[in-house]
Every structure is written in structure tokens, then in C-alpha cells.
Design an enzyme around this catalytic site. Structure first.
Site, short mmCIF file in Angstrom:
data_model
loop_
_atom_site.label_atom_id
_atom_site.label_comp_id
_atom_site.label_asym_id
_atom_site.label_seq_id
_atom_site.Cartn_x
_atom_site.Cartn_y
_atom_site.Cartn_z
N CYS A 154 1.99 -40.07 68.60
CA CYS A 154 1.08 -41.17 68.28
C CYS A 154 -0.20 -41.12 69.11
CB CYS A 154 1.77 -42.52 68.44
SG CYS A 154 2.62 -42.75 70.01
N ARG A 190 -3.39 -56.82 68.72
CA ARG A 190 -2.74 -55.75 69.48
C ARG A 190 -2.37 -56.37 70.82
NH1 ARG A 190 -2.97 -49.94 69.14
NH2 ARG A 190 -2.81 -48.95 71.18
N ARG A 210 -4.40 -42.93 60.70
CA ARG A 210 -4.36 -44.32 61.14
C ARG A 210 -5.42 -45.13 60.38
NH1 ARG A 210 -2.44 -45.26 66.52
NH2 ARG A 210 -3.49 -47.28 66.44
N HIS A 224 5.44 -50.85 66.46
CA HIS A 224 4.07 -50.39 66.19
C HIS A 224 3.98 -50.02 64.70
CE1 HIS A 224 0.15 -49.02 66.85
NE2 HIS A 224 0.34 -48.08 67.79
N ASP A 272 6.53 -39.47 72.28
CA ASP A 272 5.56 -40.44 72.79
C ASP A 272 5.59 -40.36 74.30
OD1 ASP A 272 3.76 -42.55 72.98
OD2 ASP A 272 5.20 -44.12 72.47
N GLN A 310 1.14 -47.74 63.20
CA GLN A 310 1.28 -46.32 63.54
C GLN A 310 2.27 -45.64 62.61
OE1 GLN A 310 -0.24 -44.28 66.02
NE2 GLN A 310 0.81 -42.74 64.77
#
Length: 205
Positions: free
Chosen positions: A162, A3, A190, A30, A122, A33
Site C-alpha cells: 500500500c 482519514r 487509488r 482501510h 505493509d 486502499q
């Protein structure tokens, strides 16, 4: 699994690694996600293909991930963002060139969300952009996913985010806590989606 911030770093890891490298998040996209988001669509909308997803906000890593999903599934992705905050044009062009789904950019969010199966947002200031937060709040006026925007989308629309959400900024408490919000189901997914990714990397699924 890494990450990171710079997408170039994950590409460098993949170039020199003898094992699969999973992108846990970069400033460009991402993918883990979006796997969870697609799973949530299966559970709520009932399908991923032949759907309309409207992403409202900054053309950031989540927007790029939706665009890349449209290269694999028959999803009509609309990215509704203020002028100057559009997603990477090469990513949009590549998704459309794949000939599977479609990706378009809109600067009129209330119009864009009409008929959406999923309305997604987001945070407006992502990694490395916190110094711009006040300016972005001003520039993103009219792009908050509130009750009026969900009403404009229609009763079939589900709300995704998210997380973590900045309530009162890109969305409202009322939307996050509404019956059409699946943000906590999405967050649980997730784990399930990433378990599937690991099984795939191990050749077990």
C-alpha cells in the site's frame, strides 16, 4: 471523507452525518486502499474471484480490509503473521461466516505464499506503533517479503504494497523494483478507485 486514527471516530461521524461518510483510513481498516488493490488485481491477475491473496506481516488495518473483501468476493485470503500479531478474530470469523471467500491465519510465511496470485505486505509498525519499531523488527524476522519468498510463491505471483514501503524492512528493493511488483500501478489506482467511490456516493455510478 475522513482519514482518522480511531475507528470509533469514523463510526461517530457516520452516525450523525446526513451525507455519506467515506473511510479514508482508520486504525481498524482501510477500505479505499483495498478497492485500489482489487482494481490492480483485475488488471494483473485478470480477476478478483477465485484467487489466493497472502498478506505477510502485521494483522493490521490492511489485513482487516482483505478479510472484509473476502466476505464479498471468492478470495482465499491467508494472513501470515508472527504469533501475537494476528488480525481481529471477530473480523476473520465474520468474513468466513459470510460463506463467500475464506480467511485463515498462518505463522509460516514461506509455506503460506505458495500458489499465491498476490503477495502483499505493509509496514511492520503502523500508526501509533513507531515506538515499537525496533521490537517488531526482531519479532517479524522471517516475514520480510524478499526474492526467496516471491520465488516460493511462484512465477504467477504479483507483489503489492500500500506504500510507502520501508525498503530493507518488510520488503527488499529487489522485490519492489522487480517485474512482478505492481506497487506504482496500485498507487495510481487509488485515484481511479476513489473517483468511483465518489461517483457512487453521488448516485452517478
Amino acid at each position: 471523507m475522513a482519514r482518522l486514527f480511531a475507528h470509533a471516530d469514523i463510526l461517530e461521524l457516520a452516525e450523525f452525518s446526513t451525507s455519506p461518510v467515506v473511510n479514508g483510513l482508520t486504525d481498524y481498516n482501510h477500505p479505499c486502499q483495498i478497492m485500489a488493490d482489487a482494481l490492480t488485481m483485475l488488471e494483473t491477475v485478470g480477476r478478483v474471484d477465485d484467487t489466493k491473496v497472502v498478506y505477510v506481516g502485521d494483522g493490521n488495518n490492511i489485513a482487516h480490509s482483505w478479510a472484509r473483501l473476502a466476505a464479498r468476493f471468492r478470495v482465499d485470503v491467508v494472513i501470515a503473521c508472527p504469533k501475537g500479531y494476528e488480525p481481529d478474530p471477530a473480523t476473520v470469523a465474520a468474513a468466513n461466516a459470510a460463506g463467500v471467500g475464506t480467511v485463515s491465519v498462518s505463522h509460516a510465511p514461506m509455506e503460506a505464499v505458495k500458489g499465491a496470485d498476490v503477495v502483499y505486505t505493509d509496514v511492520w509498525a503502523s500508526m501509533g506503533q513507531k515506538a515499537e519499531a525496533a521490537e517488531r523488527i526482531a519479532r517479524f524476522k522471517g516475514f520480510q517479503v524478499d526474492e526467496a519468498m516471491m520465488a516460493a510463491a511462484g512465477p504467477q505471483a504479483w507483489f503489492q504494497h500500500c506504500l510507502p514501503a520501508e525498503r530493507g524492512v518488510e520488503t527488499t528493493d529487489a522485490v519492489v523494483e522487480s517485474a512482478r511488483s505492481v506497487v506504482f500501478q496500485e498507487a495510481e489506482n487509488r485515484m481511479h478507485a476513489q473517483n468511483a467511490i465518489m461517483l457512487h456516493c453521488l448516485g452517478l455510478a
